[in-house]
Design a protein around this motif. Structure first.
Motif, PDB file in Angstrom:
ATOM      1  N   ASP A 170       0.834  -1.206   0.000  1.00 40.89           N
ATOM      2  CA  ASP A 170       0.000   0.000   0.000  1.00 40.89           C
ATOM      3  C   ASP A 170       0.867   1.254   0.000  1.00 40.89           C
ATOM      4  N   VAL A 171       2.124   1.108  -0.470  1.00 43.63           N
ATOM      5  CA  VAL A 171       3.062   2.225  -0.424  1.00 43.63           C
ATOM      6  C   VAL A 171       2.746   3.226  -1.531  1.00 43.63           C
ATOM      7  N   ASN A 172       3.263   4.444  -1.340  1.00 40.15           N
ATOM      8  CA  ASN A 172       3.107   5.470  -2.368  1.00 40.15           C
ATOM      9  C   ASN A 172       3.996   5.135  -3.564  1.00 40.15           C
ATOM     10  N   VAL A 173       3.494   5.456  -4.740  1.00 39.52           N
ATOM     11  CA  VAL A 173       4.211   5.160  -5.983  1.00 39.52           C
ATOM     12  C   VAL A 173       4.255   6.420  -6.826  1.00 39.52           C
ATOM     13  N   ILE A 174       5.397   6.651  -7.461  1.00 41.46           N
ATOM     14  CA  ILE A 174       5.462   7.733  -8.447  1.00 41.46           C
ATOM     15  C   ILE A 174       5.914   7.143  -9.776  1.00 41.46           C
ATOM     16  N   ILE A 175       5.172   7.451 -10.828  1.00 39.89           N
ATOM     17  CA  ILE A 175       5.452   6.936 -12.170  1.00 39.89           C
ATOM     18  C   ILE A 175       6.036   8.073 -12.997  1.00 39.89           C
ATOM     19  N   GLU A 176       7.248   7.867 -13.488  1.00 40.31           N
ATOM     20  CA  GLU A 176       7.915   8.886 -14.291  1.00 40.31           C
ATOM     21  C   GLU A 176       7.962   8.432 -15.746  1.00 40.31           C
ATOM     22  N   GLY A 177       7.672   9.333 -16.639  1.00 40.01           N
ATOM     23  CA  GLY A 177       7.693   8.993 -18.063  1.00 40.01           C
ATOM     24  C   GLY A 177       7.243  10.167 -18.899  1.00 40.01           C
ATOM     25  N   GLU A 178       7.653  10.160 -20.158  1.00 38.99           N
ATOM     26  CA  GLU A 178       7.290  11.246 -21.058  1.00 38.99           C
ATOM     27  C   GLU A 178       5.787  11.269 -21.304  1.00 38.99           C
ATOM     28  N   SER A 179       5.318  12.388 -21.800  1.00 30.65           N
ATOM     29  CA  SER A 179       3.899  12.528 -22.116  1.00 30.65           C
ATOM     30  C   SER A 179       3.493  11.501 -23.166  1.00 30.65           C
ATOM     31  N   GLY A 180       2.361  10.838 -22.919  1.00 34.78           N
ATOM     32  CA  GLY A 180       1.837   9.887 -23.892  1.00 34.78           C
ATOM     33  C   GLY A 180       2.370   8.480 -23.765  1.00 34.78           C
ATOM     34  N   THR A 181       3.140   8.180 -22.719  1.00 36.02           N
ATOM     35  CA  THR A 181       3.709   6.834 -22.581  1.00 36.02           C
ATOM     36  C   THR A 181       2.765   5.856 -21.894  1.00 36.02           C
ATOM     37  N   GLY A 182       1.659   6.339 -21.335  1.00 39.43           N
ATOM     38  CA  GLY A 182       0.691   5.439 -20.714  1.00 39.43           C
ATOM     39  C   GLY A 182       0.815   5.344 -19.207  1.00 39.43           C
ATOM     40  N   LYS A 183       1.136   6.455 -18.565  1.00 36.73           N
ATOM     41  CA  LYS A 183       1.322   6.437 -17.103  1.00 36.73           C
ATOM     42  C   LYS A 183       0.021   6.100 -16.378  1.00 36.73           C
ATOM     43  N   GLU A 184      -1.100   6.622 -16.866  1.00 37.52           N
ATOM     44  CA  GLU A 184      -2.370   6.317 -16.201  1.00 37.52           C
ATOM     45  C   GLU A 184      -2.741   4.846 -16.357  1.00 37.52           C
ATOM     46  N   LEU A 185      -2.389   4.235 -17.483  1.00 35.31           N
ATOM     47  CA  LEU A 185      -2.652   2.803 -17.661  1.00 35.31           C
ATOM     48  C   LEU A 185      -1.901   1.979 -16.620  1.00 35.31           C
ATOM     49  N   ILE A 186      -0.656   2.368 -16.352  1.00 35.35           N
ATOM     50  CA  ILE A 186       0.126   1.662 -15.332  1.00 35.35           C
ATOM     51  C   ILE A 186      -0.517   1.855 -13.960  1.00 35.35           C
ATOM     52  N   ALA A 187      -0.951   3.079 -13.675  1.00 38.01           N
ATOM     53  CA  ALA A 187      -1.596   3.350 -12.387  1.00 38.01           C
ATOM     54  C   ALA A 187      -2.871   2.519 -12.236  1.00 38.01           C
ATOM     55  N   ARG A 188      -3.665   2.440 -13.293  1.00 33.62           N
ATOM     56  CA  ARG A 188      -4.889   1.640 -13.239  1.00 33.62           C
ATOM     57  C   ARG A 188      -4.574   0.151 -13.077  1.00 33.62           C
ATOM     58  N   SER A 189      -3.484  -0.286 -13.708  1.00 32.43           N
ATOM     59  CA  SER A 189      -3.092  -1.688 -13.577  1.00 32.43           C
ATOM     60  C   SER A 189      -2.708  -2.010 -12.135  1.00 32.43           C
ATOM     61  N   ILE A 190      -1.961  -1.105 -11.497  1.00 28.10           N
ATOM     62  CA  ILE A 190      -1.601  -1.302 -10.084  1.00 28.10           C
ATOM     63  C   ILE A 190      -2.865  -1.375  -9.230  1.00 28.10           C
ATOM     64  N   HIS A 191      -3.790  -0.461  -9.487  1.00 33.22           N
ATOM     65  CA  HIS A 191      -5.040  -0.444  -8.717  1.00 33.22           C
ATOM     66  C   HIS A 191      -5.829  -1.741  -8.914  1.00 33.22           C
ATOM     67  N   SER A 192      -5.937  -2.193 -10.160  1.00 30.60           N
ATOM     68  CA  SER A 192      -6.763  -3.373 -10.447  1.00 30.60           C
ATOM     69  C   SER A 192      -6.183  -4.648  -9.854  1.00 30.60           C
ATOM     70  N   GLN A 193      -4.875  -4.673  -9.595  1.00 29.63           N
ATOM     71  CA  GLN A 193      -4.247  -5.856  -9.013  1.00 29.63           C
ATOM     72  C   GLN A 193      -4.090  -5.756  -7.494  1.00 29.63           C
ATOM     73  N   SER A 194      -4.502  -4.630  -6.924  1.00 29.01           N
ATOM     74  CA  SER A 194      -4.280  -4.385  -5.495  1.00 29.01           C
ATOM     75  C   SER A 194      -5.476  -4.835  -4.660  1.00 29.01           C
TER      76      SER A 194
END
Length: 573
Positions: free
Chosen positions: A288-312
């Motif tokens: 349940d730790v805090n996560v920061i996703i770094e990446g250029e615009s358009g790389t799919g950062k929100e998709l990764i965040a949603r994937s973490i949420h859906s598996q949590s």
């Protein structure tokens, strides 16, 4: 040394050979050296009638200077299956003519059944290299073209078949020379609407015609075909030429493209950089730790965040995204923490903020680097104390949400510049995840293209099967500053204009004028593309010109300035 002689059955100057069509001569012999087939061009060049079934004596055609090598090459082809290219010779009959010719064995079920001889006249010219030398250079470039090329004569028999054509079809040149083109390609248009036939009959050039052929082994292959006629100096039709390149057929089922490491089907790819990141997600999601996703615009950062949420463990709770850059600074605090009635002008009702709405779930703070310092202080307090108050309120509210932040900036640099609080940076960065840009995921591009083609087929009710190889190679060379979002938009643009089953370069928005992607690792350098083909061709031309750029540019048919520019682009200077 023997004496040159003319065969008894040939009279010097017999036959109106000069009236025969110009072009490459083709002669097919059996293993007994009997004439199986010959075109008029061969009779014109050799100055001899070549009736079917008659014996053919090469030693009675080629003069004494070249005779021994010619006979040896023919015997080597018929007995040992060896190919011989760019042989030189001179004829005896009539006015002696200089020739360049090749001898290829003819096979049937791995058995040598004869040989194919192709002849071309060479006439020395000055100044500069001789015509024969130039023809050899052209042959070399012809063999290394990025597209498959073959030619036919007036009788529809294949007279040349370059290396790329052999690679695409699986047939060796000795297997196809002298045969009808429809016997080799067996396309769906061969007997109905053949582009080559239409060009031969009308003289109209065909461009990017979509054709399906059968390659060696019976597998279907889509190709894009260009056709044109060949004429001699007198304007008489002597045959036709076809260039073709394979179409990248897309696997639109997507079943093979889903990552086992991700429960989100939108995260598509098999590149090592992406797989490494996706392999971390189950462990990250379980905590349940805090996560920061770094990446250029358009790389799919929100998709990764949603994937973490859906598996949590919080997957049954809400996923609340907030784009910090999209909200006005005066509204951001109210949006995050909520407000009570009368807290400010316009606050006519009490309103819950995003922290409250995310209770039991995940709060995704996108573009976290855009929030102003005073909001950063309040956000830090919430992360540390796990409580917050609504704007204008005094009642503490417990925060029960996981925080995932994302940014397209270098937060460490922002901290050094004093634009982002260092304590907040380390509080958010318990687990940092770095999302690779598309230019570092070159091998994922075909998979992503297949995904978007499938998506837009459904959206626009079309039946696009794939993209031209030129499109795919362009995509692999392009730097994609907008990453996945830009790739998606480029393909959607193409869907607006494409009418047939294949997306070509003409359907795309302007990408070629923008920067090209740098080489990223060895895997990308080994990716076959037109980019590499051009570099190889330039190097070969320079080698043959012994480094002289004037000669190399002449071999390539481009200006010296264009050659210099291409050499610089490819890192050759």
């Amino acid at each position: 040394m023997g004496v040159d002689r003319i065969p008894d059955n040939i009279q010097e100057g017999s036959g109106d050979f000069d009236g025969f069509p110009e072009g490459d001569g083709v002669l097919i012999l059996s293993t007994e050296k009997k004439i199986m087939s010959a075109n008029l061009q061969a009779e014109r060049l050799l100055r001899i009638k070549l009736p079917k079934g008659e014996n053919f004596f090469l030693d009675q055609i080629i003069n004494d200077q070249y005779r021994e090598k010619a006979v040896s090459a023919l015997n080597s082809a018929l007995e040992g299956g060896h190919s011989h290219a760019n042989l030189a010779g001179k004829t005896i009959a009539g006015f002696p003519a200089s020739l360049t010719y090749s001898i290829e064995p003819l096979h049937d079920n791995n058995r040598i059944i004869g040989a194919v001889l192709t002849f071309r006249e060479t006439v020395p010219s000055a100044p500069g290299p001789s015509k024969q030398v130039r023809l050899i250079e052209y042959d070399t470039l012809f063999e290394h073209l990025a597209e498959g090329v073959f030619t036919i004569n007036n009788r529809w028999r294949i007279t040349s078949f370059n290396q790329r054509a052999q690679e695409i079809t699986g047939f060796k040149s000795e297997e196809v020379l002298g045969r009808f083109c429809w016997d080799i390609f067996q396309s769906d248009l061969c007997h109905t609407n053949c582009p080559l036939k239409l060009t031969m009959e009308t003289g109209i050039i065909r461009m990017d015609q979509d054709v399906r052929i059968l390659v060696k082994g019976g597998k279907k292959q889509s190709i894009l075909v260009n056709t044109s006629v060949m004429k001699n100096k007198r304007g008489l039709l002597i045959g036709a030429i076809e260039t073709f390149r394979p179409v990248v057929e897309m696997d639109l089922s997507h079943e093979d493209h889903r990552n086992a490491a991700s429960s989100r089907p939108e995260i598509i790819g098999q590149s090592p950089a992406l797989l490494k990141l996706l392999g971390m997600l189950p462990d990250v999601a379980a905590s349940d730790v805090n996560v920061i996703i770094e990446g250029e615009s358009g790389t799919g950062k929100e998709l990764i965040a949603r994937s973490i949420h859906s598996q949590s463990p919080r997957s049954s709770g809400p996923f609340i995204p907030v784009n910090c850059a999209a909200l006005a600074e005066t509204l951001l605090e109210s949006e995050l923490f909520g407000h009570v009635k009368g807290a400010f002008t316009g606050a006519v009702n009490t309103r819950a903020g995003r922290f409250e709405l995310a209770k039991g779930g995940t709060l995704f703070l996108d573009e976290i680097a855009e929030i102003r310092p005073e909001i950063q202080v309040k956000l830090l307090r919430v992360l540390e104390a796990r409580v917050f108050e609504r704007v204008g309120g005094a009642r503490p509210i417990s925060m029960d949400a996981r925080i995932i932040a994302a940014t397209n900036r270098d937060l460490e640099h922002e901290v050094k510049e004093g634009r982002f609080r260092e304590d907040l940076f380390y509080r958010l960065r318990t687990v940092p995840l770095s999302l690779p840009p598309l230019r570092e995921r070159i091998q994922d591009i075909p998979i992503l293209v297949a995904h978007f083609v499938s998506t837009f087929n459904k959206k626009y009710q079309k039946n696009v099967r794939g993209v031209d190889t030129k499109v795919l190679n362009m995509f692999k060379r392009y730097a994609w500053p907008g990453n996945l979002r830009e790739l998606e938009r480029a393909l959607e643009y193409a869907f607006v204009f494409v009418k047939g089953p294949i997306i070509t370069v003409s359907h795309l928005p302007e990408l070629k004028a923008r920067p090209v992607a740098p080489k990223i690792g060895l895997e990308d350098q080994s990716t076959p593309s037109l980019w590499e083909d051009e570099k190889i061709t330039i190097k070969k031309a320079l080698d043959k010109a012994q480094g002289r750029r004037d000669d190399a540019s002449r071999f390539l048919g481009i200006s010296r300035t264009s050659l210099w520019r291409k050499m610089k682009t490819h890192g050759l200077i």
